[in-house]
Each structure stands twice: as C-alpha cells, then as structure tokens.
Design a protein around this motif. Structure first.
Motif, PDB file in Angstrom:
ATOM      1  N   LEU A 195       5.118  11.025  -4.679  1.00  0.00           N
ATOM      2  CA  LEU A 195       4.325  10.551  -3.557  1.00  0.00           C
ATOM      3  C   LEU A 195       3.111   9.784  -4.047  1.00  0.00           C
ATOM      4  O   LEU A 195       2.810   8.689  -3.548  1.00  0.00           O
ATOM      5  CB  LEU A 195       3.881  11.742  -2.700  1.00  0.00           C
ATOM      6  N   ALA A 196       2.397  10.316  -5.025  1.00  0.00           N
ATOM      7  CA  ALA A 196       1.192   9.665  -5.528  1.00  0.00           C
ATOM      8  C   ALA A 196       1.499   8.299  -6.116  1.00  0.00           C
ATOM      9  O   ALA A 196       0.743   7.332  -5.914  1.00  0.00           O
ATOM     10  CB  ALA A 196       0.517  10.545  -6.576  1.00  0.00           C
ATOM     11  N   ALA A 197       2.612   8.183  -6.843  1.00  0.00           N
ATOM     12  CA  ALA A 197       2.980   6.897  -7.445  1.00  0.00           C
ATOM     13  C   ALA A 197       3.238   5.861  -6.370  1.00  0.00           C
ATOM     14  O   ALA A 197       2.803   4.705  -6.474  1.00  0.00           O
ATOM     15  CB  ALA A 197       4.203   7.071  -8.334  1.00  0.00           C
ATOM     16  N   ALA A 198       3.947   6.253  -5.320  1.00  0.00           N
ATOM     17  CA  ALA A 198       4.245   5.323  -4.232  1.00  0.00           C
ATOM     18  C   ALA A 198       2.976   4.922  -3.490  1.00  0.00           C
ATOM     19  O   ALA A 198       2.773   3.738  -3.165  1.00  0.00           O
ATOM     20  CB  ALA A 198       5.244   5.954  -3.269  1.00  0.00           C
ATOM     21  N   GLN A 199       2.103   5.886  -3.231  1.00  0.00           N
ATOM     22  CA  GLN A 199       0.859   5.595  -2.524  1.00  0.00           C
ATOM     23  C   GLN A 199      -0.011   4.615  -3.306  1.00  0.00           C
ATOM     24  O   GLN A 199      -0.539   3.644  -2.748  1.00  0.00           O
ATOM     25  CB  GLN A 199       0.083   6.893  -2.285  1.00  0.00           C
ATOM     26  N   ASN A 200      -0.149   4.852  -4.581  1.00  0.00           N
ATOM     27  CA  ASN A 200      -0.986   3.982  -5.399  1.00  0.00           C
ATOM     28  C   ASN A 200      -0.377   2.603  -5.588  1.00  0.00           C
ATOM     29  O   ASN A 200      -1.102   1.597  -5.601  1.00  0.00           O
ATOM     30  CB  ASN A 200      -1.252   4.638  -6.749  1.00  0.00           C
ATOM     31  N   ALA A 201       0.934   2.524  -5.720  1.00  0.00           N
ATOM     32  CA  ALA A 201       1.589   1.227  -5.920  1.00  0.00           C
ATOM     33  C   ALA A 201       1.452   0.342  -4.698  1.00  0.00           C
ATOM     34  O   ALA A 201       1.153  -0.855  -4.805  1.00  0.00           O
ATOM     35  CB  ALA A 201       3.063   1.429  -6.264  1.00  0.00           C
ATOM     36  N   ILE A 202       1.637   0.901  -3.511  1.00  0.00           N
ATOM     37  CA  ILE A 202       1.564   0.073  -2.312  1.00  0.00           C
ATOM     38  C   ILE A 202       0.119  -0.300  -1.992  1.00  0.00           C
ATOM     39  O   ILE A 202      -0.152  -1.380  -1.461  1.00  0.00           O
ATOM     40  CB  ILE A 202       2.242   0.756  -1.107  1.00  0.00           C
ATOM     41  N   ALA A 203      -0.826   0.570  -2.331  1.00  0.00           N
ATOM     42  CA  ALA A 203      -2.239   0.251  -2.103  1.00  0.00           C
ATOM     43  C   ALA A 203      -2.723  -0.825  -3.066  1.00  0.00           C
ATOM     44  O   ALA A 203      -3.525  -1.686  -2.701  1.00  0.00           O
ATOM     45  CB  ALA A 203      -3.094   1.505  -2.245  1.00  0.00           C
ATOM     46  N   ALA A 204      -2.219  -0.794  -4.296  1.00  0.00           N
ATOM     47  CA  ALA A 204      -2.647  -1.775  -5.292  1.00  0.00           C
ATOM     48  C   ALA A 204      -2.139  -3.170  -4.963  1.00  0.00           C
ATOM     49  O   ALA A 204      -2.887  -4.154  -5.018  1.00  0.00           O
ATOM     50  CB  ALA A 204      -2.157  -1.355  -6.673  1.00  0.00           C
ATOM     51  N   ASP A 205      -0.852  -3.289  -4.600  1.00  0.00           N
ATOM     52  CA  ASP A 205      -0.254  -4.583  -4.280  1.00  0.00           C
ATOM     53  C   ASP A 205       1.137  -4.322  -3.717  1.00  0.00           C
ATOM     54  O   ASP A 205       2.085  -4.083  -4.459  1.00  0.00           O
ATOM     55  CB  ASP A 205      -0.153  -5.459  -5.536  1.00  0.00           C
ATOM     56  N   LEU A 213       7.528   0.131  -9.692  1.00  0.00           N
ATOM     57  CA  LEU A 213       8.132   1.461  -9.772  1.00  0.00           C
ATOM     58  C   LEU A 213       9.611   1.407 -10.148  1.00  0.00           C
ATOM     59  O   LEU A 213      10.326   2.392 -10.017  1.00  0.00           O
ATOM     60  CB  LEU A 213       7.961   2.178  -8.423  1.00  0.00           C
ATOM     61  N   HIS A 214      10.051   0.227 -10.576  1.00  0.00           N
ATOM     62  CA  HIS A 214      11.433   0.029 -11.036  1.00  0.00           C
ATOM     63  C   HIS A 214      12.437   0.316  -9.927  1.00  0.00           C
ATOM     64  O   HIS A 214      13.493   0.906 -10.146  1.00  0.00           O
ATOM     65  CB  HIS A 214      11.725   0.901 -12.256  1.00  0.00           C
ATOM     66  N   LEU A 215      12.083  -0.125  -8.713  1.00  0.00           N
ATOM     67  CA  LEU A 215      12.962   0.054  -7.566  1.00  0.00           C
ATOM     68  C   LEU A 215      13.550  -1.267  -7.089  1.00  0.00           C
ATOM     69  O   LEU A 215      14.048  -1.360  -5.963  1.00  0.00           O
ATOM     70  CB  LEU A 215      12.191   0.724  -6.416  1.00  0.00           C
ATOM     71  N   GLY A 216      13.471  -2.291  -7.900  1.00  0.00           N
ATOM     72  CA  GLY A 216      13.972  -3.606  -7.507  1.00  0.00           C
ATOM     73  C   GLY A 216      12.867  -4.492  -7.030  1.00  0.00           C
ATOM     74  O   GLY A 216      11.683  -4.146  -7.064  1.00  0.00           O
ATOM     75  N   ALA A 217      13.247  -5.668  -6.545  1.00  0.00           N
ATOM     76  CA  ALA A 217      12.262  -6.653  -6.075  1.00  0.00           C
ATOM     77  C   ALA A 217      11.792  -6.276  -4.689  1.00  0.00           C
ATOM     78  O   ALA A 217      12.423  -5.519  -3.962  1.00  0.00           O
ATOM     79  CB  ALA A 217      12.890  -8.040  -6.076  1.00  0.00           C
ATOM     80  N   GLY A 218      10.668  -6.869  -4.306  1.00  0.00           N
ATOM     81  CA  GLY A 218      10.125  -6.592  -2.982  1.00  0.00           C
ATOM     82  C   GLY A 218      10.856  -7.311  -1.884  1.00  0.00           C
ATOM     83  O   GLY A 218      11.712  -8.131  -2.126  1.00  0.00           O
TER      84      GLY A 218
END
Length: 218
Positions: A195-205, A213-218
C-alpha cells in the motif's frame, strides 16, 4: 507562505465561499497538531516529502490555506491529459484509518470508497477554492481529483485535492489517471505491491507510477 494548519471540515466551514482562499470571519478555527509522517509509509524516495496523514471520514478537511493563483499544474502531455498538480499546493495525503494490515477490510472491499467519499456539496464547495488556487476556468471535463485516490487510502483534504485538467477534446471528466488508480488498487489488493509503495508512487508522479513499480506503462 504562511500556512496555518487547519482541521476544519469543509461541510461545516465553507458555506458561502466563492472560490477565494479567505475563510468566513465567523468561523472558529481549530489548530491541528503538527502532522508527522505516517508509520505505514516506509522507503519514501529521498526526493519526496512524506505524505501527510489526515483523517477524513466522509468529510473534506482544510489542512492548508491556498491563495488564488498560487498553484500551477504541470503539463506532461496535454493531448493525452497527463497533468500533475503543484507539489507545493497538493503534496498528497493519506487517511491513517487505512493501513497495510487492514486493506482486506477497507480498500479491497467492494463499495469501500462510497463509505468515505464526502458528499457532493462538500467537494463542490472546495472545488471552487481549488479552481481559484490553480487559476483554472470551470469545465465539465475537469475533475476534483484525489491525488492519492480513495481506493488507495487517500484523504479528502486540501493537501490531496486539486482540479485536474483533462486531455484535449475530452467529453467527460474520465481521464488517464483513472486507469492508473485502478491498476494500482488491483496490485495492492492482490499483494503485488505494498500500500505504501502505491501511495507514494502515485503521489510522486502518477504518469510514471506503474512503470516505477514494474507494473507496465501508464
């Protein structure tokens, strides 16, 4: 900028506001304690300020004051609708009621967001403030967006809400960020990322969150 940290529900304080950042003089303001980094957020990138924690149970909380014209959205790709909020105005915030330990009882339960989403009257009042702060003109395709979405434990606070422009020629407020939010939510609930990784990744950009997060392209 002098930012008095306020813990005041918009549904209570913002009646009659017209988009400026000046609060009604009859409102009693309650100081909120200095916010500290949430214990659930770990491994925050060095360049990113830890997300704020603001409890917002179906209310909008004004945890910072925004002046008209002080915020500027960052354009990544206008044609695609890739816009980022001003990090100084909208750094992102999470609700401490959601943690990694309880995701299967909160955000991963179908219908969860409806239980914590503020009423339209409250978000509508704050939307006018955000329009003024970001110097945006009203548009039916502009969404009052939770930078960290409710489905990832985001807070309904001034520090996490902004008027998100949409792609060129958009006909509704549906935008590319929605797909990113859904993908991150699925990844958190199936245990692919924390959860923390997802929250920080989306807040950053949010435009690079999936790739980061190695989940593919946006």
């Amino acid at each position: 900028m002098n930012r008095a940290v306020l813990a005041v529900a918009v549904g209570v304080i913002l009646g009659g506001m017209t988009g400026c950042s000046t609060l009604s003089p009859q409102i009693a303001l309650t100081p909120q304690p200095t916010l500290s980094p949430p214990s659930a957020v770990t491994a925050v990138p060095a360049a990113q300020t830890p997300l704020r924690t603001v409890h917002t149970p179906a209310v909008v909380v004004v945890d910072e004051q925004l002046s008209a014209g002080e915020c500027h959205a960052r354009t990544v790709d206008a044609t695609r609708g890739d816009y980022l909020p001003d990090a100084a105005c909208t750094p992102g915030a999470i609700d401490p009621a959601v943690s990694q330990a309880d995701i299967q009882q909160t955000i991963c339960v179908r219908g969860y967001t409806a239980t914590v989403r503020p009423p339209a009257a409250a978000t509508g009042r704050f939307k006018s403030i955000s329009y003024a702060a970001y110097s945006e003109q009203y548009s039916t395709t502009t969404e009052l967006d939770h930078l960290v979405p409710l489905e990832l434990g985001g807070a309904s606070s001034a520090s996490n809400l902004w008027v998100e422009p949409n792609r060129t020629l958009a006909s509704s407020f549906n935008n590319p960020k929605d797909k990113v939010e859904n993908s991150l939510h699925a990844a958190v609930c199936n245990g692919t990322v924390t959860l923390a990784a997802a929250q920080n990744a989306i807040a950053a950009d949010w435009t690079t969150a999936l790739a980061a997060l190695h989940l593919g392209a946006g």
